[in-house]
Write a protein that holds these residues in place. Structure first.
Motif, mmCIF file in Angstrom:
data_model
loop_
_atom_site.group_PDB
_atom_site.id
_atom_site.type_symbol
_atom_site.label_atom_id
_atom_site.label_comp_id
_atom_site.label_asym_id
_atom_site.label_seq_id
_atom_site.Cartn_x
_atom_site.Cartn_y
_atom_site.Cartn_z
ATOM 1 N N PHE A 83 44.123 33.971 47.721
ATOM 2 C CA PHE A 83 45.201 33.091 48.181
ATOM 3 C C PHE A 83 46.580 33.641 47.807
ATOM 4 N N TYR A 84 46.643 34.309 46.642
ATOM 5 C CA TYR A 84 47.941 34.785 46.157
ATOM 6 C C TYR A 84 48.158 36.273 46.458
ATOM 7 N N ALA A 85 47.362 36.851 47.364
ATOM 8 C CA ALA A 85 47.461 38.286 47.640
ATOM 9 C C ALA A 85 48.818 38.671 48.225
ATOM 10 N N ALA B 77 54.068 31.852 31.773
ATOM 11 C CA ALA B 77 52.704 31.886 32.311
ATOM 12 C C ALA B 77 52.689 31.324 33.719
ATOM 13 N N MET B 78 51.851 31.893 34.577
ATOM 14 C CA MET B 78 51.740 31.481 35.981
ATOM 15 C C MET B 78 53.112 31.598 36.656
ATOM 16 N N SER B 79 53.702 32.739 36.450
ATOM 17 C CA SER B 79 55.070 32.992 36.894
ATOM 18 C C SER B 79 55.094 33.652 38.268
ATOM 19 N N SER B 80 56.311 33.795 38.757
ATOM 20 C CA SER B 80 56.503 34.398 40.070
ATOM 21 C C SER B 80 57.782 35.234 40.027
ATOM 22 N N TRP B 81 58.601 35.145 41.054
ATOM 23 C CA TRP B 81 59.784 36.023 41.117
ATOM 24 C C TRP B 81 61.019 35.411 40.444
ATOM 25 N N SER C 119 62.129 32.805 36.916
ATOM 26 C CA SER C 119 61.573 32.202 35.699
ATOM 27 C C SER C 119 62.273 30.916 35.279
ATOM 28 N N HIS C 120 63.427 30.599 35.866
ATOM 29 C CA HIS C 120 64.143 29.347 35.586
ATOM 30 C C HIS C 120 64.638 29.261 34.133
ATOM 31 N N LEU C 121 64.686 30.407 33.431
ATOM 32 C CA LEU C 121 65.121 30.388 32.033
ATOM 33 C C LEU C 121 66.644 30.387 31.952
ATOM 34 N N GLY D 68 51.011 36.200 35.965
ATOM 35 C CA GLY D 68 50.771 35.511 37.228
ATOM 36 C C GLY D 68 49.697 36.231 38.012
ATOM 37 N N LEU D 69 49.670 35.956 39.300
ATOM 38 C CA LEU D 69 48.618 36.532 40.133
ATOM 39 C C LEU D 69 49.131 37.531 41.152
ATOM 40 N N ASN D 70 50.451 37.520 41.398
ATOM 41 C CA ASN D 70 50.951 38.422 42.438
ATOM 42 C C ASN D 70 51.902 39.458 41.832
ATOM 43 N N GLU D 71 51.488 40.718 41.888
ATOM 44 C CA GLU D 71 52.243 41.786 41.239
ATOM 45 C C GLU D 71 53.633 41.962 41.844
ATOM 46 N N ALA D 72 53.747 41.859 43.167
ATOM 47 C CA ALA D 72 55.059 42.070 43.815
ATOM 48 C C ALA D 72 56.048 40.980 43.404
ATOM 49 N N GLU D 73 55.569 39.736 43.293
ATOM 50 C CA GLU D 73 56.463 38.654 42.841
ATOM 51 C C GLU D 73 56.936 38.930 41.416
ATOM 52 N N LEU D 74 56.014 39.298 40.535
ATOM 53 C CA LEU D 74 56.379 39.522 39.129
ATOM 54 C C LEU D 74 57.295 40.726 38.990
ATOM 55 N N VAL E 213 49.058 40.746 35.162
ATOM 56 C CA VAL E 213 48.406 39.992 36.236
ATOM 57 C C VAL E 213 47.021 39.606 35.738
ATOM 58 N N SER E 214 46.728 38.304 35.711
ATOM 59 C CA SER E 214 45.355 37.911 35.377
ATOM 60 C C SER E 214 45.073 36.530 35.932
ATOM 61 N N ASP E 215 43.817 36.328 36.343
ATOM 62 C CA ASP E 215 43.384 35.080 36.975
ATOM 63 C C ASP E 215 42.795 34.171 35.898
ATOM 64 N N LEU E 216 43.502 33.103 35.579
ATOM 65 C CA LEU E 216 43.066 32.203 34.507
ATOM 66 C C LEU E 216 41.870 31.347 34.904
ATOM 67 N N ASN E 217 41.524 31.359 36.177
ATOM 68 C CA ASN E 217 40.307 30.643 36.580
ATOM 69 C C ASN E 217 39.088 31.553 36.575
ATOM 70 N N ASP E 218 39.335 32.842 36.308
ATOM 71 C CA ASP E 218 38.250 33.808 36.241
ATOM 72 C C ASP E 218 37.927 34.145 34.780
ATOM 73 N N CYS F 270 55.160 27.056 31.507
ATOM 74 C CA CYS F 270 54.228 27.013 32.632
ATOM 75 C C CYS F 270 54.812 26.036 33.657
ATOM 76 N N ALA F 271 55.456 26.590 34.680
ATOM 77 C CA ALA F 271 56.228 25.765 35.615
ATOM 78 C C ALA F 271 55.504 25.617 36.945
ATOM 79 N N LEU F 272 55.334 24.387 37.376
ATOM 80 C CA LEU F 272 54.935 24.072 38.753
ATOM 81 C C LEU F 272 53.591 24.695 39.132
ATOM 82 N N SER F 273 52.708 24.855 38.158
ATOM 83 C CA SER F 273 51.464 25.598 38.398
ATOM 84 C C SER F 273 50.232 24.986 37.750
HETATM 85 C C1 LIG Z 1 53.782 27.257 42.864
HETATM 86 S S1 LIG Z 1 53.804 28.840 42.125
HETATM 87 C C2 LIG Z 1 54.903 28.608 40.761
HETATM 88 C C3 LIG Z 1 55.474 29.913 40.299
HETATM 89 C C4 LIG Z 1 56.538 29.822 39.199
HETATM 90 N N1 LIG Z 1 55.990 29.354 37.941
HETATM 91 C C5 LIG Z 1 57.721 28.991 39.624
HETATM 92 O O1 LIG Z 1 58.096 28.087 38.882
HETATM 93 O O2 LIG Z 1 58.298 29.258 40.675
HETATM 94 C C6 LIG Z 1 52.193 28.893 41.396
HETATM 95 C C7 LIG Z 1 51.933 30.152 40.581
HETATM 96 O O3 LIG Z 1 50.720 29.989 39.850
HETATM 97 C C8 LIG Z 1 50.096 31.236 39.739
HETATM 98 N N2 LIG Z 1 48.667 31.007 39.705
HETATM 99 C C9 LIG Z 1 47.962 30.224 40.543
HETATM 100 N N3 LIG Z 1 46.644 30.263 40.248
HETATM 101 C C10 LIG Z 1 46.532 31.099 39.183
HETATM 102 C C11 LIG Z 1 45.438 31.570 38.426
HETATM 103 N N4 LIG Z 1 44.189 31.213 38.722
HETATM 104 N N5 LIG Z 1 45.680 32.420 37.396
HETATM 105 C C12 LIG Z 1 46.936 32.814 37.119
HETATM 106 N N6 LIG Z 1 48.017 32.396 37.795
HETATM 107 C C13 LIG Z 1 47.817 31.560 38.821
HETATM 108 C C14 LIG Z 1 50.489 32.048 40.957
HETATM 109 O O4 LIG Z 1 50.702 33.377 40.629
HETATM 110 C C15 LIG Z 1 51.776 31.390 41.434
HETATM 111 O O5 LIG Z 1 52.862 32.233 41.222
#
Ligand SMILES: C[S@@+](CC[C@H](N)C(=O)[O-])C[C@H]1O[C@@H](n2cnc3c(N)ncnc32)[C@H](O)[C@@H]1O
Length: 202
Positions: free
Chosen positions: A21-23, A56-60, A62-64, A76-82, A93-98, A114-117
């Motif tokens: 999904f996050y490819a 954690a679970m970051s993207s492009w 960070s809102h800091l 996070g899950l998407n290398e280009a975003e990070l 990059v690591s999948d926390l559900n795996d 951990c924002a919005l994730s």
């Molecule tokens: C809605 S975005 C929020 C991104 C960022 N934290 C923000 O505030 O804009 C959800 C993020 O959760 C991460 N994510 C979703 N499922 C994940 C998983 N199983 N393991 C790690 N990260 C995950 C994705 O990489 C994605 O960037």
């Protein structure tokens, strides 16, 4: 460890691996400007100059705030975003559900954001225990959320819950990881509702 979710609770409509999904990168924001400004002000009060921060679970973005941290590490899950996130000193990059283990030593961070994730986590107990492990004693976790989500990827328990019930759920996640709840924020301006739970380690 306390199990917070049943197998039914953690079910997703789209149960393919999350990396599928996050490819493709999504260079969008996931809440309105008022929400994101409020989040930045919360981070400013919950962190201090010199902190080591894990986003954690970051993207492009960070809102800091402009605070001078010792280092900011993204996950996070998407290398280009990070790679596009100029607030990060490094990322993984690591999948926390795996698997919930993160490639950091104990006591590597002072704050985990951990924002919005959080709605996407299927194993929140072990995930928050891992956040606790990589934090120093007295460390802080800030979990923020609103009412938006990718519905096929959010867990069933989250989809079925009201906003206040979601905050209850997050408090249970924190407790399962060994955190004490320091603050719960529930603000409903005209736009996206701002919810956050701040936890601290003893
Ligand atoms: C809605 S975005 C929020 C991104 C960022 N934290 C923000 O505030 O804009 C959800 C993020 O959760 C991460 N994510 C979703 N499922 C994940 C998983 N199983 N393991 C790690 N990260 C995950 C994705 O990489 C994605 O960037």
């Amino acid at each position: 460890m306390t199990t917070v979710l049943s197998d039914r609770d953690r079910r997703k409509r789209d149960d393919r691996p999350d990396e599928t999904f996050y490819a493709d990168p999504r260079f969008v924001t996931h809440a309105d400007d008022a929400f994101l400004d409020r989040l930045t002000s919360l981070y400013a009060s919950a962190t201090a100059p010199g902190d080591r921060v894990l986003d954690a679970m970051s993207s492009w973005v960070s809102h800091l705030p402009d605070t001078e941290y010792e280092r900011v590490v993204g996950h996070g899950l998407n290398e280009a975003e990070l790679a596009a996130n100029d607030r990060l000193d490094e990322f993984v990059v690591s999948d926390l559900n795996d698997g919930q283990s993160l490639p950091f030593a104990d006591d590597s961070f002072d704050a985990v954001c951990c924002a919005l994730s959080v709605q996407y986590l299927q194993y929140p107990g072990p995930t928050f225990a891992e956040f606790a492990r990589v934090l120093a004693p007295g460390g802080t976790v800030v979990v923020s959320f609103s009412n938006r989500m990718f519905p096929t990827k959010a867990i069933r328990a989250w989809r079925a819950a009201s906003m206040d019930e979601r905050a209850d759920l997050v408090e249970r996640y924190l407790a399962a990881g060994g955190f004490e709840v320091a603050e719960r924020i529930a603000e409903r301006p005209d736009g996206d509702p701002f919810y956050a739970v701040v936890g601290t380690l003893p």
